[in-house]
Design an enzyme around this catalytic site. Structure first.
Site, PDB file in Angstrom:
ATOM      1  N   ASN A   7       0.866  -1.179   0.000  1.00  0.00           N
ATOM      2  CA  ASN A   7       0.000   0.000   0.000  1.00  0.00           C
ATOM      3  C   ASN A   7       0.904   1.231   0.000  1.00  0.00           C
ATOM      4  OD1 ASN A   7      -1.862   1.981   0.392  1.00  0.00           O
ATOM      5  ND2 ASN A   7      -2.659   1.201   2.331  1.00  0.00           N
ATOM      6  N   ARG A  88      -2.336  -2.038  -3.724  1.00  0.00           N
ATOM      7  CA  ARG A  88      -3.618  -1.365  -3.509  1.00  0.00           C
ATOM      8  C   ARG A  88      -3.702  -0.127  -4.403  1.00  0.00           C
ATOM      9  NH1 ARG A  88      -5.006   3.267   0.726  1.00  0.00           N
ATOM     10  NH2 ARG A  88      -7.207   3.422   0.217  1.00  0.00           N
ATOM     11  N   HIS A 177     -12.386   2.604   0.244  1.00  0.00           N
ATOM     12  CA  HIS A 177     -12.231   1.626   1.334  1.00  0.00           C
ATOM     13  C   HIS A 177     -12.883   0.280   0.976  1.00  0.00           C
ATOM     14  CE1 HIS A 177     -12.290   5.222   4.358  1.00  0.00           C
ATOM     15  NE2 HIS A 177     -11.027   4.851   4.149  1.00  0.00           N
ATOM     16  N   GLY A 206     -12.105   5.515  10.436  1.00  0.00           N
ATOM     17  CA  GLY A 206     -10.698   5.740  10.768  1.00  0.00           C
ATOM     18  C   GLY A 206     -10.447   7.217  10.524  1.00  0.00           C
ATOM     19  N   ARG A 237     -11.423  15.827   6.909  1.00  0.00           N
ATOM     20  CA  ARG A 237     -12.303  16.101   5.765  1.00  0.00           C
ATOM     21  C   ARG A 237     -13.711  16.463   6.225  1.00  0.00           C
ATOM     22  NH1 ARG A 237     -10.691  10.621   3.331  1.00  0.00           N
ATOM     23  NH2 ARG A 237      -8.667  11.041   2.398  1.00  0.00           N
ATOM     24  N   ASP A 279      -6.949  13.825  15.445  1.00  0.00           N
ATOM     25  CA  ASP A 279      -6.770  12.474  15.965  1.00  0.00           C
ATOM     26  C   ASP A 279      -7.833  12.151  17.028  1.00  0.00           C
ATOM     27  OD1 ASP A 279      -4.482  10.209  16.278  1.00  0.00           O
ATOM     28  OD2 ASP A 279      -5.427  10.652  18.212  1.00  0.00           O
ATOM     29  N   ARG A 281      -8.054   9.951  19.425  1.00  0.00           N
ATOM     30  CA  ARG A 281      -7.622   9.777  20.817  1.00  0.00           C
ATOM     31  C   ARG A 281      -7.353  11.119  21.482  1.00  0.00           C
ATOM     32  NH1 ARG A 281      -3.556   4.974  19.559  1.00  0.00           N
ATOM     33  NH2 ARG A 281      -3.616   6.190  17.659  1.00  0.00           N
ATOM     34  N   GLY A 327      -9.639   2.266  12.760  1.00  0.00           N
ATOM     35  CA  GLY A 327      -9.008   2.812  13.976  1.00  0.00           C
ATOM     36  C   GLY A 327      -9.997   3.284  15.031  1.00  0.00           C
ATOM     37  N   ILE A 328     -10.979   4.070  14.631  1.00  0.00           N
ATOM     38  CA  ILE A 328     -11.919   4.628  15.608  1.00  0.00           C
ATOM     39  C   ILE A 328     -13.099   3.673  15.821  1.00  0.00           C
ATOM     40  CG2 ILE A 328     -13.344   6.635  16.183  1.00  0.00           C
ATOM     41  CD1 ILE A 328     -11.508   8.190  14.113  1.00  0.00           C
ATOM     42  N   GLU A 378      -7.332  -4.986   5.399  1.00  0.00           N
ATOM     43  CA  GLU A 378      -7.318  -4.717   3.959  1.00  0.00           C
ATOM     44  C   GLU A 378      -6.203  -5.495   3.258  1.00  0.00           C
ATOM     45  OE1 GLU A 378      -7.633  -0.627   5.465  1.00  0.00           O
ATOM     46  OE2 GLU A 378      -8.591  -0.158   3.562  1.00  0.00           O
TER      47      GLU A 378
HETATM   48  P1  ADP Z   1      -6.410   5.603   8.436  1.00  0.00           P
HETATM   49  O1  ADP Z   1      -6.044   4.184   8.050  1.00  0.00           O
HETATM   50  O2  ADP Z   1      -7.594   6.162   7.715  1.00  0.00           O
HETATM   51  O3  ADP Z   1      -5.254   6.554   8.500  1.00  0.00           O
HETATM   52  P2  ADP Z   1      -7.003   4.391  11.013  1.00  0.00           P
HETATM   53  O4  ADP Z   1      -8.058   3.416  10.653  1.00  0.00           O
HETATM   54  O5  ADP Z   1      -5.662   3.891  11.377  1.00  0.00           O
HETATM   55  O6  ADP Z   1      -6.911   5.549   9.948  1.00  0.00           O
HETATM   56  O7  ADP Z   1      -7.574   5.247  12.261  1.00  0.00           O
HETATM   57  C1  ADP Z   1      -6.832   6.277  12.842  1.00  0.00           C
HETATM   58  C2  ADP Z   1      -7.693   6.873  13.949  1.00  0.00           C
HETATM   59  O8  ADP Z   1      -8.026   5.864  14.905  1.00  0.00           O
HETATM   60  C3  ADP Z   1      -7.007   8.005  14.713  1.00  0.00           C
HETATM   61  O9  ADP Z   1      -7.890   9.103  14.847  1.00  0.00           O
HETATM   62  C4  ADP Z   1      -6.734   7.358  16.053  1.00  0.00           C
HETATM   63  O10 ADP Z   1      -6.734   8.300  17.121  1.00  0.00           O
HETATM   64  C5  ADP Z   1      -7.917   6.427  16.184  1.00  0.00           C
HETATM   65  N1  ADP Z   1      -7.692   5.407  17.225  1.00  0.00           N
HETATM   66  C6  ADP Z   1      -6.754   4.436  17.247  1.00  0.00           C
HETATM   67  N2  ADP Z   1      -6.817   3.760  18.417  1.00  0.00           N
HETATM   68  C7  ADP Z   1      -7.804   4.341  19.147  1.00  0.00           C
HETATM   69  C8  ADP Z   1      -8.356   4.124  20.456  1.00  0.00           C
HETATM   70  N3  ADP Z   1      -7.880   3.162  21.243  1.00  0.00           N
HETATM   71  N4  ADP Z   1      -9.385   4.917  20.853  1.00  0.00           N
HETATM   72  C9  ADP Z   1      -9.863   5.891  20.063  1.00  0.00           C
HETATM   73  N5  ADP Z   1      -9.389   6.145  18.822  1.00  0.00           N
HETATM   74  C10 ADP Z   1      -8.381   5.390  18.376  1.00  0.00           C
END
Ligand code: ADP
Length: 394
Positions: A7, A88, A177, A206, A237, A279, A281, A327-328, A378
């Site tokens: 990727n 990808r 996605h 995410g 975005r 972000d 978190r 991620g989220i 993925e």
């Molecule tokens: P992408 O692949 O689109 O860059 P991800 O799917 O990796 O994104 O998601 C990134 C997001 O997930 C970030 O905003 C990160 O803070 C959030 N994230 C990761 N772990 C946690 C968690 N334990 N709690 C809340 N949010 C999280």
């Protein structure tokens, strides 16, 4: 047989090496900051991690570094052990309704689509060329984000713009996605016992975020559109907004359309609303410190996710399961609860303890819709599709 998933972006290459068909991950890693003096290379295998910082001038050097790293750490004996590389690709337009094996014509077709995904497709082609240079004797495949969504019907994919914008310029919803929506909806269907006419909504939340409606394993609608800017608000975005704003704010702030577009892509979403961070978190941290705009950033996104779920419920004439991923979606109980609390009209009920514990199923027994949490994968979809393609060719 070893298959590598790749990727790549304009300055990075992420890879995973799988043993197939067992899907065991043998190694993974990345090259980042390509073009910089302090570029990085990371490789992980057998629980061990190696990192180094060095200048990496080009994707070709990055690809070389990855292959050399695999040999140096004795993960493979020589490059012949790698049976195929799957790449990808973000935008396949209407040209690619299926994933395919790379040849020069395919590369040119991907480049021809670059106008629609300038940030991505050009970088993908540079990376494929780099890997073909380093591994010239193995098949390379391309796996498109858009293919899973290519089953949408006209009423879902068309915009109400002059028709020739579609026929002459390809203006329509493509969706993104796709590999994640495919993986997660397939797994959800499996948990549902592969029931007939299953109706699944996948929330991939995410940094980038999109929702898809999957009926009987086939995508019928999705929230991202012509580009990944459409749909729900994301890290940076906007998601969908009234397009009249572009012109209005451009005039007010004396910005060109390219500058407005950049702001909609990079300075909006969580970041724009909170003024603090993109972000999730950090956003949660800021909410804990009492920041109201950070709370609004989450609330606004949750409302819009619930809006899409409601509309997909109507479009599919029901829903069996909603699955959160990325991620989220997979890691934030707060976001899942904010969304599910807005779905009472659909009879969605979640168990707070199961939600906090990130159980696979977080809905209560009497919920009318089952709610799941699944980590996406993925890379494995890319390896699976690559295996299918090279088997078909053999
Ligand atoms: P992408 O692949 O689109 O860059 P991800 O799917 O990796 O994104 O998601 C990134 C997001 O997930 C970030 O905003 C990160 O803070 C959030 N994230 C990761 N772990 C946690 C968690 N334990 N709690 C809340 N949010 C999280």
């Amino acid at each position: 047989m070893k298959i590598m998933s790749v990727n790549s972006g304009s300055s990075s290459i992420k890879f995973k090496l799988f043993e197939m068909p067992s899907e065991k991950v043998i190694a993974s890693g990345q090259v980042d900051k390509i073009g910089f003096e302090d570029a990085g290379f990371e490789i992980e295998f057998n629980g061990k991690e190696f990192e180094k910082t060095l200048p990496i001038k080009s994707h070709t050097l990055g690809a070389q570094l990855i292959i050399n790293g695999l040999i140096e750490h004795k993960i493979v004996k020589d490059m012949k052990e790698i049976a195929a590389v799957g790449h990808r690709i973000v935008q396949g337009g209407e040209v690619f309704k299926e994933h395919t094996i790379v040849d020069d014509k395919v590369l040119q077709q991907i480049l021809d689509l670059a106008d629609m995904a300038p940030l991505h497709n050009k970088a993908h082609v540079i990376s494929i060329k780099a890997f073909r240079e380093v591994l010239p004797n193995v098949p390379h495949t391309v796996v498109f984000d858009t293919v899973f969504h290519s089953t949408m019907k006209e009423d879902a994919f068309m915009y109400a713009v002059p028709y020739f914008w579609y026929t002459d310029h390809g203006i329509r919803k493509y969706g993104f996605h796709g590999t994640s929506h495919k993986y997660v909806s397939e797994l959800t269907n499996k948990i549902l016992g592969n029931k007939k006419d299953s109706k699944v909504i996948v929330c991939h939340i995410g940094n980038g975020a999109s929702i898809s409606a999957v009926r009987n394993g086939v995508c019928v609608d999705t929230s991202m559109g012509f580009t990944p800017l459409d749909g729900i608000p994301m890290g940076t975005r906007t998601g969908a907004i009234d397009p009249a704003i572009l012109n209005y704010i451009g005039e007010k702030l004396n910005l060109s359309s390219a500058e407005v577009y950049e702001i909609l892509n990079k300075k909006s979403g969580y970041l724009g609303i909170s003024g603090v961070t993109s972000d999730a978190r950090e956003l949660e941290q800021s909410i804990a410190e009492g920041n109201k705009r950070s709370k609004l950033a989450f609330d606004l996104q949750a409302k819009r996710i619930a809006d899409y779920i409601g509309s997909y419920y109507v479009y599919m004439e029901g829903v069996d399961a909603i699955t959160f991923t990325a991620g989220i979606g997979a890691n934030s109980p707060r976001l899942r609860k904010l969304v599910c609390d807005r779905l009472k009209a659909l009879g969605v009920k979640i168990d707070d303890k199961l939600n906090e514990a990130k159980a696979q199923e977080i809905s209560t027994k009497d919920s009318k819709v089952r709610v799941f949490v699944i980590n996406t994968n993925e890379e494995v979809v890319i390896a699976r599709e690559t295996l299918k393609l090279i088997k078909r060719k053999a």
